[in-house]
Design a protein around this motif. Structure first.
Motif, PDB file in Angstrom:
ATOM      1  N   ILE A   1       0.834  -1.204   0.000  1.00  0.00           N
ATOM      2  CA  ILE A   1       0.000   0.000   0.000  1.00  0.00           C
ATOM      3  C   ILE A   1       0.867   1.253   0.000  1.00  0.00           C
ATOM      4  O   ILE A   1       0.565   2.241  -0.684  1.00  0.00           O
ATOM      5  CB  ILE A   1      -0.953  -0.023   1.213  1.00  0.00           C
ATOM      6  CG1 ILE A   1      -2.011  -1.118   1.037  1.00  0.00           C
ATOM      7  CG2 ILE A   1      -1.623   1.340   1.414  1.00  0.00           C
ATOM      8  CD1 ILE A   1      -2.855  -1.375   2.267  1.00  0.00           C
TER       9      ILE A   1
ATOM     10  N   VAL B   1      -8.053   3.158   0.968  1.00  0.00           N
ATOM     11  CA  VAL B   1      -7.936   2.509  -0.334  1.00  0.00           C
ATOM     12  C   VAL B   1      -8.804   3.247  -1.351  1.00  0.00           C
ATOM     13  O   VAL B   1      -9.740   3.963  -0.989  1.00  0.00           O
ATOM     14  CB  VAL B   1      -8.332   1.008  -0.273  1.00  0.00           C
ATOM     15  CG1 VAL B   1      -7.489   0.296   0.775  1.00  0.00           C
ATOM     16  CG2 VAL B   1      -9.818   0.827   0.010  1.00  0.00           C
TER      17      VAL B   1
ATOM     18  N   VAL C   1      -5.000   1.942  -4.647  1.00  0.00           N
ATOM     19  CA  VAL C   1      -5.193   0.590  -4.124  1.00  0.00           C
ATOM     20  C   VAL C   1      -6.581   0.102  -4.502  1.00  0.00           C
ATOM     21  O   VAL C   1      -7.592   0.750  -4.189  1.00  0.00           O
ATOM     22  CB  VAL C   1      -5.027   0.556  -2.594  1.00  0.00           C
ATOM     23  CG1 VAL C   1      -5.248  -0.868  -2.063  1.00  0.00           C
ATOM     24  CG2 VAL C   1      -3.648   1.072  -2.191  1.00  0.00           C
TER      25      VAL C   1
END
Length: 257
Positions: A200, A229, A206
């Motif tokens: 990440i 994300v 992501v």
């Protein structure tokens, strides 16, 4: 004699033995009572340790994600994973550098990407690397380190050091569970969480790939907050689970029909 509430709560637990998740509205309609009544039932059952409340319903208290074998996961929800992978692949643009986290859904994404020769691909998944080498991908990097047979991947300090040498456009991330009530993504072990956090850290965007079963489990180790994300791609069976989540979380989800 049981009270009406006790009888209803027993039946709710019976439903959870058959289904991984029960939706608040569905249960209220089934028993012809108000949402407030069902919320009170679920709160009492959670206090008794018989279930875990989530946004929009509840899951069984024993739905704990352990290290399930690769072979078992590979044959679970194949149609859903294929649909998710198709949507994920469509989010990859020509010229992207893509990091594929080890996992059976990421493997499906790798299959979708394998004909495309204008990508740079990186992975710690043994099966993913095998698939991409068979397709003669031109720009492919493999992550080494400690091998684990559970998800046929490489992890540990050596793998994390290798990952830190890159910057990638997209990360395709697998998770063991998504806990909406806590707003977190989880995996089954600290070692898995550690390498995924490294992934990440080097990724501009992501993309989590997770079928609906991941919403009905709990896992040992937190990877990241859902807020951190870019997108979570799931299948249509997750609709009732995420329908009542707060807007800041709900906007992260993409349904692959």
């Amino acid at each position: 004699m049981l009270t009406a509430a006790e009888d209803r709560q027993i039946k709710i637990i019976e439903l959870l033995r058959l289904e991984n998740f029960v939706a608040l509205r569905m249960v209220a309609e089934q028993f012809d009572v108000s949402l407030a009544t069902i919320r009170r039932d679920l709160d009492e059952l959670e206090a008794a340790g018989l279930l875990r409340r989530t946004h929009g319903g509840a899951v069984g208290i024993n739905q704990v994600a352990l290290d399930i074998s690769h072979d078992t996961r590979a044959v679970s929800y194949p149609a859903e994973k294929q649909a998710i992978a198709k949507v994920a692949a469509e989010m990859i643009e020509d010229g992207d550098t893509v990091l594929l986290d080890a996992g059976t859904t990421s493997f499906k994404v790798a299959q979708q990407l394998s004909p495309r020769q204008n990508l740079t691909l990186i992975s710690n998944g043994l099966d993913i690397v095998g698939e991409l080498t068979r397709s003669e991908i031109k720009n492919l990097y493999t992550i080494g380190g400690e091998y684990t047979a559970t998800n046929r991947s490489f992890r540990g300090p050596l793998a994390e050091e290798f990952i830190r040498q890159f910057t990638v456009d997209k990360l395709i991330l697998n998770v063991s569970s998504i806990e909406l009530d806590r707003g977190v993504l989880c995996t089954s072990s600290p070692a898995n969480a550690s390498i995924q956090r490294s992934m990440i850290a080097i990724s501009r965007r992501v993309i989590v790939v997770a079928d609906h079963s991941k919403f009905t489990k709990s896992s040992l180790s937190v990877i990241a907050d859902i807020e951190d994300v870019g997108a979570i791609i799931t299948d249509s069976a997750a609709r009732p689970i995420i329908s009542e989540t707060p807007e800041n979380l709900r906007r992260k989800f993409i349904i692959a029909d």
